[in-house]
Design a protein around this motif. Sequence first.
Motif, PDB file in Angstrom:
ATOM      1  N   THR A  28      49.144  64.440  70.496  1.00 49.51           N
ATOM      2  CA  THR A  28      48.845  63.054  70.848  1.00 49.51           C
ATOM      3  C   THR A  28      49.871  62.527  71.844  1.00 49.51           C
ATOM      4  N   ILE A  29      51.136  62.843  71.601  1.00 53.80           N
ATOM      5  CA  ILE A  29      52.192  62.353  72.496  1.00 53.80           C
ATOM      6  C   ILE A  29      51.924  62.828  73.923  1.00 53.80           C
ATOM      7  N   VAL A  30      51.713  64.144  74.078  1.00 55.57           N
ATOM      8  CA  VAL A  30      51.508  64.704  75.414  1.00 55.57           C
ATOM      9  C   VAL A  30      50.225  64.144  76.039  1.00 55.57           C
ATOM     10  N   GLY A  31      49.172  64.131  75.263  1.00 56.56           N
ATOM     11  CA  GLY A  31      47.886  63.661  75.776  1.00 56.56           C
ATOM     12  C   GLY A  31      47.942  62.221  76.252  1.00 56.56           C
ATOM     13  N   LEU A 285      45.042  68.163  81.384  1.00 55.82           N
ATOM     14  CA  LEU A 285      46.118  68.236  80.389  1.00 55.82           C
ATOM     15  C   LEU A 285      45.876  67.241  79.253  1.00 55.82           C
ATOM     16  N   ALA A 286      45.488  66.010  79.619  1.00 52.74           N
ATOM     17  CA  ALA A 286      45.265  64.969  78.609  1.00 52.74           C
ATOM     18  C   ALA A 286      44.139  65.370  77.668  1.00 52.74           C
ATOM     19  N   ALA A 287      43.019  65.811  78.256  1.00 52.49           N
ATOM     20  CA  ALA A 287      41.868  66.177  77.437  1.00 52.49           C
ATOM     21  C   ALA A 287      42.223  67.342  76.519  1.00 52.49           C
ATOM     22  N   GLY A 340      52.042  58.488  67.444  1.00 48.17           N
ATOM     23  CA  GLY A 340      52.066  59.412  68.586  1.00 48.17           C
ATOM     24  C   GLY A 340      51.697  58.702  69.875  1.00 48.17           C
ATOM     25  N   THR A 341      50.770  57.765  69.773  1.00 47.35           N
ATOM     26  CA  THR A 341      50.347  56.999  70.946  1.00 47.35           C
ATOM     27  C   THR A 341      51.477  56.115  71.456  1.00 47.35           C
ATOM     28  N   ILE A 342      52.195  55.522  70.525  1.00 47.58           N
ATOM     29  CA  ILE A 342      53.317  54.672  70.935  1.00 47.58           C
ATOM     30  C   ILE A 342      54.345  55.519  71.673  1.00 47.58           C
TER      31      ILE A 342
END
Lengths: 402, 244
Positions: A28-31, A285-287, A340-342
């Motif tokens: 989640t962090i990377v995405g 990368l995000a997907a 993870g989003t934060i």
Amino acid sequence: MRLLRIITEGVRSLRINKLRTFFMMAGTIVGIAALTVIMAIGKGTEKKVMKRLQNFGPRAIMLIAGGGKDLPPPDITVTTLTLADAEAIRNQIDGLEIVTPMAWDFNVNVTRGANLHQATVWGVEPTWHEAWNWHVADGEGISDQDVATMAKVCVIGETVRRELFGESDPIGERLYINKVALTVKGVLESRGASPMGMDFDSRVIIPITTAMRRVMNVNHIGAIRLISKDVSLIPRQAEAVRSLIHQRHHITPPEEDDFRLITPMVIAQLVKGIASTLSFLLIALAALSLFVGGVVMMNILLISVAERTKEIGLRRAVGATRGDVFAQFLTESLAVTIFGTILGSLLGLGVSVLLPKIIQMPTIITWEPFALAVAFALLVGTFFGVQPARRAARLHPVEALQ
Amino acid sequence: MIELKTIEKTYGSGDTATPVLKGISFRIQAGEYVALMGASGTGKSTLMNIVGCLDKPTGGQYQLDGADAGTLDDNALSHLRNQKIGFVFQQFHLLERTTALKNVMLPLIYSEPYPEDAEQRAEKALTAVGLNDRMYYRPGELSGGQQQRVAIARALITNPQIILADEPTGNLDSKSGLEILAIFKRLHRDGHTIIIVTHNEEVAEHADRVIVLKDGKIEQDRRVAQPRDAEKEVDERIGREDAE
């Protein structure tokens, strides 16, 4: 409130197992970071394109002497482009508002007494002012009369004025270019520096005839600037100009052109070029990381459900309903993705701030990526969290306790 | 208070059907101290799960405190377990890396309404089992006997009428086991209904009544004329150790 207590339980078990939580969070962090950067680059590039187009002129076509595929600096050794080419374009291409030829020379010494300044010298027709929408702030611009009489006059940029004249009024004063004395008849509006750091105001404008015969002693010109009556005509006009010049310069493709045609579309594509490659990679990368991260999280949660079977059995024994267990495990996946989003947003924000400084990639930070990130997080958290939570909730207390 | 009428439990169906309980009937009054005995495989764990509302019988009727447990849905049974039954397991089943206090408070999470004084109640329950100086210890830092006492405190936290203990001394040495039985004895004296499931004759000697299962049926249901008093035995033991 019962739900709040159960959410607290879910969060507590994440805190107890920090390493496991980190692995669940990594994707989640990377995405989300990639997503944030994509959006920032997209916005930044869009703005840069708009600005470059504004500088270039949204309805302009530049025909520049010298081949190649890049943008200027132009090749001043190419001598094949002439005033006759400009005349031919004027006569044969429809829908053009302005056709203005330009002769130019770079890093020319401009002197006044002991003061010396290196500037770009442009030989222009009166329509130049209109074609660049660049008028005088003081005095007068280049006139038809000046061109017709090869007048020894010039209009100077703000930097030249400052360097050679300081505080004194330059109008009516003289300066020298290649030993030719020119009288200053106007000062151009200041335009400052280009995004690449070039000083627009370090220039001297003189009549094109004066430039070719008296100052530079050449028969060729550097470029022709065309202003179309309408943006939609530009692609067709550019092609018409191309074949006209091919014909006039006796060039048969695939023979290499001795000129370049630059349109707003070429500019936009060039500016977008790197950004769209990078954006495409980042979208992939995000997907990928959101999907892989989601799958990893789901698997860790499934393992966790298996490992914590006894805990689940105990909770059921002391009064937890299936719904309570479901809520606790869904809380874990949602908390992981939200947290993870934060972190991902902060990471993306950091990268977005650093990118312009490291690789001159323009970025603009807006609120949209963060709203999008939260939506993605809830989606991923729910999608990949429901299955483990359901498995936990379905455990029979008796079997779970064995 | 607890009434079982011809309770049956069969696992599987058709040819593979395995009957485990074959018509069990008994009553337990409030305040009784009952030992449920039998060798392994006699169905005593299954019976305990049914009495504890963790499982439903496939036949017969089970009345708990006037409610027909067989007709209740999963949520209602969860609520019933929370309010009326305190479980004590052989394996303790404490949450790892969680303080004794938090472990004891666990059932309250699922209680409605949540008591304002949850923490004080947990402290009181831990004090009652003699762990007032171990409230912030985690299971790994406690001995087996202490862990089982935390589990008993947890079982007491919602103030249930019934304490249901499944081999509570099975994982403990005899001294710790006796201490646990002393706590049960005191809870019984305070009016709790205690049901201990065990295969151990010695443990059963502490109860007032012993129900023995065999092959899914009741083989014996008898009163104990003179139950052993674990509290007294612990005191005597301490006295002996002091003397030595």
